[in-house]
Design a protein around this motif. Structure first.
Motif, PDB file in Angstrom:
ATOM      1  N   PHE A  65       0.841  -1.193   0.000  1.00 44.16           N
ATOM      2  CA  PHE A  65       0.000   0.000   0.000  1.00 44.16           C
ATOM      3  C   PHE A  65       0.882   1.250   0.000  1.00 44.16           C
ATOM      4  CE2 PHE A  65      -2.583   3.314   1.978  1.00 44.16           C
ATOM      5  CZ  PHE A  65      -3.760   3.192   1.270  1.00 44.16           C
ATOM      6  N   PRO A  66       0.527   2.287  -0.803  1.00 43.28           N
ATOM      7  CA  PRO A  66       1.351   3.518  -0.848  1.00 43.28           C
ATOM      8  C   PRO A  66       1.213   4.332   0.431  1.00 43.28           C
ATOM      9  CG  PRO A  66      -0.601   3.749  -2.225  1.00 43.28           C
ATOM     10  CD  PRO A  66      -0.584   2.324  -1.774  1.00 43.28           C
ATOM     11  N   SER A  67       2.223   4.345   1.251  1.00 51.41           N
ATOM     12  CA  SER A  67       2.161   5.081   2.527  1.00 51.41           C
ATOM     13  C   SER A  67       3.482   5.798   2.807  1.00 51.41           C
ATOM     14  CB  SER A  67       1.835   4.111   3.676  1.00 51.41           C
ATOM     15  OG  SER A  67       2.792   3.068   3.738  1.00 51.41           O
ATOM     16  N   ASP A  68       4.118   6.335   1.763  1.00 52.23           N
ATOM     17  CA  ASP A  68       5.447   6.928   1.930  1.00 52.23           C
ATOM     18  C   ASP A  68       5.399   8.353   2.464  1.00 52.23           C
ATOM     19  OD1 ASP A  68       6.691   4.625   1.057  1.00 52.23           O
ATOM     20  OD2 ASP A  68       6.664   5.246  -1.038  1.00 52.23           O
ATOM     21  N   HIS A  69       4.529   9.190   1.893  1.00 50.51           N
ATOM     22  CA  HIS A  69       4.587  10.621   2.214  1.00 50.51           C
ATOM     23  C   HIS A  69       3.213  11.123   2.650  1.00 50.51           C
ATOM     24  CE1 HIS A  69       7.919   9.984  -0.759  1.00 50.51           C
ATOM     25  NE2 HIS A  69       8.572  10.541   0.238  1.00 50.51           N
ATOM     26  N   PHE A  70       2.883  10.872   3.928  1.00 53.82           N
ATOM     27  CA  PHE A  70       1.678  11.448   4.523  1.00 53.82           C
ATOM     28  C   PHE A  70       2.111  12.756   5.179  1.00 53.82           C
ATOM     29  CE2 PHE A  70       0.014   7.457   3.539  1.00 53.82           C
ATOM     30  CZ  PHE A  70      -1.348   7.398   3.801  1.00 53.82           C
ATOM     31  N   ILE A  71       2.085  13.846   4.416  1.00 53.39           N
ATOM     32  CA  ILE A  71       2.602  15.138   4.873  1.00 53.39           C
ATOM     33  C   ILE A  71       1.440  16.128   4.940  1.00 53.39           C
ATOM     34  CG2 ILE A  71       4.285  16.967   4.464  1.00 53.39           C
ATOM     35  CD1 ILE A  71       5.833  14.965   2.727  1.00 53.39           C
ATOM     36  N   ASP A  72       1.354  16.842   6.037  1.00 57.65           N
ATOM     37  CA  ASP A  72       0.288  17.817   6.248  1.00 57.65           C
ATOM     38  C   ASP A  72       0.753  19.182   5.749  1.00 57.65           C
ATOM     39  OD1 ASP A  72      -1.874  19.253   7.040  1.00 57.65           O
ATOM     40  OD2 ASP A  72      -1.576  18.989   9.200  1.00 57.65           O
ATOM     41  N   VAL A  73       0.192  19.648   4.625  1.00 57.97           N
ATOM     42  CA  VAL A  73       0.547  20.968   4.071  1.00 57.97           C
ATOM     43  C   VAL A  73      -0.660  21.910   4.116  1.00 57.97           C
ATOM     44  CG1 VAL A  73       2.347  20.012   2.595  1.00 57.97           C
ATOM     45  CG2 VAL A  73       0.023  20.195   1.719  1.00 57.97           C
ATOM     46  N   ARG A  74      -1.627  21.612   4.954  1.00 58.93           N
ATOM     47  CA  ARG A  74      -2.831  22.450   5.007  1.00 58.93           C
ATOM     48  C   ARG A  74      -2.500  23.881   5.443  1.00 58.93           C
ATOM     49  NH1 ARG A  74      -6.406  18.980   8.959  1.00 58.93           N
ATOM     50  NH2 ARG A  74      -4.346  18.912   9.948  1.00 58.93           N
ATOM     51  N   HIS A  75      -1.557  24.031   6.371  1.00 59.23           N
ATOM     52  CA  HIS A  75      -1.190  25.388   6.809  1.00 59.23           C
ATOM     53  C   HIS A  75      -0.611  26.179   5.651  1.00 59.23           C
ATOM     54  CE1 HIS A  75       0.339  28.635   9.306  1.00 59.23           C
ATOM     55  NE2 HIS A  75       1.543  28.451   8.767  1.00 59.23           N
ATOM     56  N   SER A  76       0.215  25.570   4.843  1.00 62.78           N
ATOM     57  CA  SER A  76       0.828  26.277   3.703  1.00 62.78           C
ATOM     58  C   SER A  76      -0.233  26.672   2.681  1.00 62.78           C
ATOM     59  CB  SER A  76       1.884  25.381   3.052  1.00 62.78           C
ATOM     60  OG  SER A  76       2.896  25.043   3.976  1.00 62.78           O
ATOM     61  N   LEU A  77      -1.203  25.780   2.423  1.00 56.96           N
ATOM     62  CA  LEU A  77      -2.239  26.091   1.446  1.00 56.96           C
ATOM     63  C   LEU A  77      -3.139  27.219   1.939  1.00 56.96           C
ATOM     64  CD1 LEU A  77      -3.234  22.475   0.332  1.00 56.96           C
ATOM     65  CD2 LEU A  77      -2.014  24.178  -1.018  1.00 56.96           C
ATOM     66  N   ARG A  78      -3.383  27.286   3.240  1.00 56.91           N
ATOM     67  CA  ARG A  78      -4.188  28.391   3.766  1.00 56.91           C
ATOM     68  C   ARG A  78      -3.391  29.708   3.757  1.00 56.91           C
ATOM     69  NH1 ARG A  78      -5.460  24.254   7.849  1.00 56.91           N
ATOM     70  NH2 ARG A  78      -7.508  23.359   7.378  1.00 56.91           N
ATOM     71  N   ARG A  79      -2.068  29.601   3.877  1.00 59.35           N
ATOM     72  CA  ARG A  79      -1.230  30.817   3.920  1.00 59.35           C
ATOM     73  C   ARG A  79      -1.173  31.523   2.582  1.00 59.35           C
ATOM     74  NH1 ARG A  79       3.790  31.856   2.676  1.00 59.35           N
ATOM     75  NH2 ARG A  79       4.267  29.672   2.210  1.00 59.35           N
ATOM     76  N   ILE A  80      -1.351  30.838   1.471  1.00 62.79           N
ATOM     77  CA  ILE A  80      -1.190  31.464   0.146  1.00 62.79           C
ATOM     78  C   ILE A  80      -2.501  32.035  -0.388  1.00 62.79           C
ATOM     79  CG2 ILE A  80       0.731  29.932  -0.437  1.00 62.79           C
ATOM     80  CD1 ILE A  80      -1.251  28.368  -2.222  1.00 62.79           C
ATOM     81  N   ARG A  81      -3.534  32.118   0.459  1.00 65.80           N
ATOM     82  CA  ARG A  81      -4.795  32.679  -0.024  1.00 65.80           C
ATOM     83  C   ARG A  81      -4.645  34.128  -0.506  1.00 65.80           C
ATOM     84  NH1 ARG A  81      -8.842  30.318   4.705  1.00 65.80           N
ATOM     85  NH2 ARG A  81      -8.862  28.142   3.961  1.00 65.80           N
TER      86      ARG A  81
END
Length: 822
Positions: A65-81
């Protein structure tokens, strides 16, 4: 509804939450673990359990099962609004890797290898889930595999970096020339090389020679023994490098801003895709934990019910596994006939662990986590779970232990109904026993009237009696090994348990006079009732072990029967194939025989009855017939062999292995011979011989039969058969072996009262007969001879005793009775 607020702490679910959170790959999953909540919706619970069960199968499967990069980038996506903001290289690299993981997960469940059909609940999560392959491609065009901006990200950046590389090369060559010149003059050591200070290439020089090299001093070492000089010949080139670096930074910002402008409108959809990543992270963590504790997805019933087999407390299981200790599983049923279980038994016998196991497993299941129990278990749903356990004294709120207990009971009474599970530990304790027991009984009656379910632990006799006479309430006991004086941590439902207070006090070493005074104060009736209760529990345990042994034997017989039937089907199939081949060969042989006969007739006619020629032809035909007979004999042997193979399963189904048949010669019979009836398995002994008739004993039955109906059995074969026919399971045999090892050849009842001594002797003689002890000694002392007379009157009634007598004078005489067993 859960009560009280610290319910999770009381049952141990806070530790479960920590263990599951530790198996998450990112903050996405850990946030979802913290958000796990109790639910009474069958649809929600079933969906969560089904997802976890499917992921358990994925983890146990061959496909990775693909489980290599579970990275949380939600803060970055909210910062570029806001316009003008951009994602830096690391943020962009994390976004690309996590989006690639989401894309791989969706592709995993949409593959054409049957994964979607095998995992419908997880596949449903990926339906209409957006993926962004174009964003991934654009980021790949800008960043290399290390997350740095590529030279080819733009023509301007490529030109800048080429000019920088050329300038750096010129500076390096100039510095090397200056350095060699300085080394030749002895201003710089031979092993010195150019270094970097504040982004500029410099030469390390000793302070004594810093005026000998024209340039700018940028720094000095901490010890002051080295200064770093930028020669004036490369100052302009270093300034050019600084200028090019500034241009490079501005171009990289322009490239990242342009790409961020592409990503910004898609940010809400990208954030939505991270919901899938969080859900998968949570489900994966729950599946890993379930595999660790050997949990399963239980069968759910949409009504209040507890029907569990081999349930195990997960935290206790993990703790004991580290110590290589087994955990005693719990079998418990709460249904319409017995909704409330009142558990009694000795202290430290496992009552509270039993109560916590019920609360924790039920709460885990209704939070969507698999639970460790047997597949044939059933779990119902409860709308409310209340617990009252532990000491909750509060100085701030002026609450004693009992006050806190009553506060909880007030809440239970006001809020419990038919879909409530109540868990109450040490019900009624903490105050004067008489009134405390009365209040507890009244509360229990109210809970039963409401139709509530519950598990209650207590030592109060009135609650045991109430459970015994009241419909809807049942007694339960935590079993205790009276011989080893240790708890068994096994729940037995149906009868109340003894607290074993007298036995535990005697084991600890409390003086006998104190124990005797205590027994006298409570009265003989109470003591006798407690002993009868112990006897009942002991007998029930014995028959439960017997029943378990029979079940295991029946299961084994069913497995053997199924296997033999399968083998028989295979043999029948093989037989049909052999018969088909045989028929084809017979037809071929018949055609060949007809051809031989016709050829023989033709040759005889052509030879015109010449004797030698006719004899030769007939001999050839006879040889052919002989070969046919030989083939026929081979076929007969094959048929007989097939017949024996068909009969083999029937022979193996018979219990035991048949003893070898007696010799066909004339048998000489004698009194005492071991014999059996022909065709039978029962073995007996010859008692008398009257001509051709014999009187034999088969167990307790005597019978007169003819000698030709008997067959002799050797003593060795008799013993072997007896061993093979023993109907003891491995578990029972091990228990008997341990009991034999722990059994003592004598018992001391001196100082006991008559009924106590008689009870102890009864148990002791039972154990002696079970362990096949040939000779035992009972120390009763002389005194007035009362104990001696009571014990011997009892021994005369026991059928397994051959003889008893006084011990030799030298070893105790009349104060000891020696018992010889059959």
């Amino acid at each position: 509804m859960i009560y009280p607020e610290d319910f999770e702490y009381k049952v141990g679910f806070d530790r479960i939450r920590q263990l599951v959170s530790g198996k998450c790959l990112s903050t996405l999953g850990r946030e979802r673990v913290d958000a796990i909540r109790f639910s009474d919706s069958p649809d929600v619970i079933s969906a969560q359990l089904e997802q976890t069960d499917e992921f358990m199968r994925i983890l146990q499967g061959d496909r990775e099962f693909p489980s290599d990069h579970f990275i949380d980038v939600r803060h970055s996506l909210r910062r570029i609004r806001p316009e003008g903001t951009f994602l830096d290289e690391q943020e962009l690299f994390d976004l690309k890797r996590s989006l690639q993981t989401i894309h791989d997960i969706v592709r995993f469940f949409r593959a054409a290898d049957g994964t979607a059909a095998a995992c419908p609940a997880l596949t449903a999560l990926t339906v209409d889930m957006p993926v962004f392959p174009e964003i991934i491609r654009q980021i790949d065009a800008i960043l290399d595999k290390y997350g740095k901006v590529r030279d080819q990200a733009s023509p301007e950046l490529l030109q800048i970096r080429r000019e920088m590389n050329a300038t750096v090369g010129n500076i390096s060559r100039s510095l090397q020339q200056i350095l060699r010149s300085a080394q030749a003059e002895g201003l710089v050591d031979r092993d010195v090389a150019p270094t970097m200070r504040d982004g500029r290439l410099v030469i390390p020089v000793a302070p004594a020679f810093k005026r000998r090299i024209r340039g700018i001093i940028h720094d000095e070492s901490a010890s002051g023994k080295t200064v770093f000089i930028e020669p004036e010949a490369v100052v302009e080139a270093n300034n050019r490098i600084r200028e090019l670096e500034g241009r490079e930074r501005r171009e990289i910002v322009r490239i990242l801003t342009a790409l961020t402008d592409v990503i910004r409108p898609l940010a809400p959809d990208i954030l939505q895709s991270y919901v899938l990543l969080a859900e998968i992270d949570l489900t994966r963590a729950k599946a890993l934990f379930a595999l660790q504790i050997r949990a399963i997805k239980p069968a759910i019933v949409c009504q209040p019910l507890i029907d569990w087999t081999e349930a195990v407390h997960p935290l206790l299981y993990l703790s004991h596994r580290k110590q290589n200790k087994p955990v005693e599983p719990l079998d418990i049923t709460l249904d319409g006939k017995g909704r409330i279980l009142v558990i009694s038994g000795p202290n430290a016998g496992g009552k509270s662990v039993c109560l916590k196991t019920v609360g924790l497993l039920q709460y885990m299941m209704q939070c969507g986590l698999p639970v460790p129990l047997h597949e044939r278990s059933r779990m119902g749903l409860f709308a409310r779970i209340f617990i009252d356990i532990g000491d909750e004294q509060s100085l701030e709120n002026d609450l004693s232990t009992y006050s806190s207990h009553l506060t909880h009971m007030k809440y239970f009474v006001r809020n419990s109904h038919a879909q409530t599970l109540l868990l109450i530990d040490e019900f009624g304790s903490g105050t004067e026993p008489l009134i405390g027991g009365a209040i507890a009984e009244a509360l229990l009656e109210g809970f039963n009237r409401n139709g509530s379910f519950g598990v209650v632990t207590t030592h109060y006799q009135n609650l045991k009696q109430y459970a015994d006479r009241t419909e809807g309430v049942v007694n339960g006991a935590m079993l205790y090994d009276r011989h080893r004086m240790q708890p068994l941590f096994k729940l037995s439902v149906g009868l109340p348990g003894s607290s074993f207070a007298i036995e535990i006090a005697r084991k600890i070493g409390l003086p006998e006079d104190v124990i005797a005074d205590a027994s006298a104060k409570v009265g003989s009736d109470y003591i006798e009732m407690d002993k009868f209760l112990q006897d009942i529990v002991r007998d029930k345990r014995y028959w439960e072990n017997k029943r378990q042994s029979i079940r295991q034997q029946e299961k084994r017989l069913e497995e053997l029967t199924a296997r033999y039937e399968q083998d028989l089907d295979a043999l029948n199939s093989q037989r049909r194939e052999i018969m088909k081949t045989a028929r084809q060969q017979a037809e071929q042989i018949l055609a060949e025989a007809n051809a031989r006969v016709e050829n023989t007739i033709r040759e005889i006619r052509e030879a015109q009855a010449e004797k030698e020629r006719t004899r030769s032809v007939r001999q050839t035909l006879d040889d052919f017939r002989t070969s046919l007979r030989t083939d026929g004999d081979d076929d007969e042997r094959t048929v007989r062999r097939m017949h024996r193979l068909r009969e083999r399963p029937a022979r193996k189904k018979k219990s035991g292995k048949p003893l070898p048949p007696p010799s066909q010669e004339q048998t000489a019979w004698a009194v005492g011979d071991a014999v059996r009836l022909k065709g039978q398995q029962a073995v007996g002994t010859v008692l008398e011989l009257n001509g051709r008739q014999a009187v034999i004993a088969l167990g307790m039955i005597k019978s007169t039969v003819k000698t030709e109906q008997l067959e002799k059995v050797s003593r060795d074969a008799l013993r072997k058969e007896t061993r093979q026919d023993t109907f003891l399971s491995r578990q029972t045999a091990d228990e008997m072996h341990e009991k034999k090892l722990a059994f003592r050849q004598d018992i001391d009842v001196r100082g006991m009262r008559g009924d106590e001594a008689l009870q102890a002797v009864t148990y002791y003689i039972d154990d002696a007969i079970q362990t096949d002890a040939g000779r035992v000694r009972i120390l009763h002392g002389t005194g007035n001879g009362i104990l001696r007379r009571l014990i011997r009157d009892y021994l005369r009634t026991v059928p397994g005793i051959r003889h008893f007598q006084d011990e030799h004078v030298q070893f105790g005489g009349a104060g000891i009775t020696v018992v010889e067993l059959e």
